[in-house]
Design an enzyme around this catalytic site. Structure first.
Site, PDB file in Angstrom:
ATOM      1  N   ASN A   1      37.618  39.018  40.905  1.00  0.00           N
ATOM      2  CA  ASN A   1      38.822  38.967  41.047  1.00  0.00           C
ATOM      3  C   ASN A   1      39.701  39.426  39.608  1.00  0.00           C
ATOM      4  O   ASN A   1      40.607  39.025  39.571  1.00  0.00           O
ATOM      5  CB  ASN A   1      39.820  38.332  42.184  1.00  0.00           C
ATOM      6  CG  ASN A   1      41.568  38.997  42.429  1.00  0.00           C
ATOM      7  OD1 ASN A   1      42.248  37.862  42.627  1.00  0.00           O
ATOM      8  ND2 ASN A   1      41.490  39.727  42.493  1.00  0.00           N
TER       9      ASN A   1
ATOM     10  N   CYS B   1      38.338  42.958  37.491  1.00  0.00           N
ATOM     11  CA  CYS B   1      37.499  43.797  36.830  1.00  0.00           C
ATOM     12  C   CYS B   1      38.224  44.947  38.158  1.00  0.00           C
ATOM     13  O   CYS B   1      38.878  45.477  38.079  1.00  0.00           O
ATOM     14  CB  CYS B   1      36.378  43.695  36.953  1.00  0.00           C
ATOM     15  SG  CYS B   1      35.809  43.174  35.382  1.00  0.00           S
ATOM     16  N   ARG B   2      37.789  45.009  39.311  1.00  0.00           N
ATOM     17  CA  ARG B   2      37.564  46.044  40.719  1.00  0.00           C
ATOM     18  C   ARG B   2      38.964  45.875  40.653  1.00  0.00           C
ATOM     19  O   ARG B   2      39.170  46.738  40.718  1.00  0.00           O
ATOM     20  CB  ARG B   2      36.383  46.395  41.034  1.00  0.00           C
ATOM     21  CG  ARG B   2      34.934  46.897  39.909  1.00  0.00           C
ATOM     22  CD  ARG B   2      34.134  46.683  40.524  1.00  0.00           C
ATOM     23  NE  ARG B   2      33.552  45.303  41.312  1.00  0.00           N
ATOM     24  CZ  ARG B   2      32.353  44.066  42.079  1.00  0.00           C
ATOM     25  NH1 ARG B   2      31.888  45.291  42.414  1.00  0.00           N
ATOM     26  NH2 ARG B   2      32.372  43.851  42.192  1.00  0.00           N
ATOM     27  N   SER B   3      38.865  44.267  41.978  1.00  0.00           N
ATOM     28  CA  SER B   3      39.703  44.970  42.446  1.00  0.00           C
ATOM     29  C   SER B   3      41.188  44.317  42.284  1.00  0.00           C
ATOM     30  O   SER B   3      42.675  45.422  42.684  1.00  0.00           O
ATOM     31  CB  SER B   3      40.123  43.729  43.909  1.00  0.00           C
ATOM     32  OG  SER B   3      40.114  42.098  43.533  1.00  0.00           O
TER      33      SER B   3
ATOM     34  N   ASP C   1      29.389  47.152  39.533  1.00  0.00           N
ATOM     35  CA  ASP C   1      30.025  45.901  38.926  1.00  0.00           C
ATOM     36  C   ASP C   1      30.378  46.325  37.554  1.00  0.00           C
ATOM     37  O   ASP C   1      29.386  46.442  36.289  1.00  0.00           O
ATOM     38  CB  ASP C   1      29.691  45.116  38.928  1.00  0.00           C
ATOM     39  CG  ASP C   1      30.840  43.721  38.787  1.00  0.00           C
ATOM     40  OD1 ASP C   1      31.438  43.990  37.560  1.00  0.00           O
ATOM     41  OD2 ASP C   1      30.343  42.352  39.232  1.00  0.00           O
TER      42      ASP C   1
END
Ligand code: 4NP
Length: 160
Positions: free
Chosen positions: A22, A24-26, A133
């Protein structure tokens, strides 16, 4: 005389973006989808299946790629996914197959399981492709992730 006022409380559709950390991507997915929907009708948040970054800002590389594309995600703080989230959210979009397994394992019934979808299946239906990721990679990974998530969020928005 007693007056009764009736207020209409709009029920928002609630969407949760989930990755591992929670940071980087989301958080990027949250920021991108929020920028595309009417936030009076939609709530968009994010969480991680791991708890290492609870309370933390998004990764500086995510903040910087978001900023490059006109988004400010510095109001976000890390949260850990919990079983209670199945009751709160209508849609749970996970970033990769590992997140999918971790979240599905916590679901109590089919109705909770059906809320969970791999985000890239929105643009590549049935292919179960991961958002890679970018945490251990270089800055270029963040631009690629941004582009994938932007396309997926465009699809999500058009289907809501
Ligand atoms: P994310 O990336 O799941 O896209 O936020 C990661 C961030 C941190 C870690 C792993 C993945 N970590 O192990 O701390």
């Amino acid at each position: 005389m007693c007056r009764i006022f009736y207020f209409q409380i709009p029920m928002k559709t609630k969407i949760l973006m989930v990755c591992l950390g929670n940071i980087c991507r989301s958080p990027l997915a949250e920021g991108i989808l929020k920028s595309k929907v009417d936030t009076t009708h939609y709530l968009v948040e994010s969480a991680g299946t791991g708890g290492w970054h609870v309370g933390a800002l998004p990764d500086p590389r995510s903040i910087s790629i978001a900023k490059k594309h006109g988004l400010d995600i510095t109001d976000q703080r890390g949260k850990k996914f919990s079983t209670y989230d199945f009751e709160i959210y209508d849609h749970i979009f996970v970033m990769d197959n590992s997140n999918y397994r971790d979240v599905i394992r916590l679901a109590k019934n089919d109705s909770e399981k059906q809320k969970v979808k791999l985000i890239l299946n929105e643009i590549f239906p049935g292919e179960n492709v991961d958002v890679p990721d970018p945490y251990y990679g270089g800055d270029n990974g963040f631009e690629q992730v941004y582009q994938m998530l932007n396309e997926a969020c465009e699809k999500i928005m058009s289907r809501l």
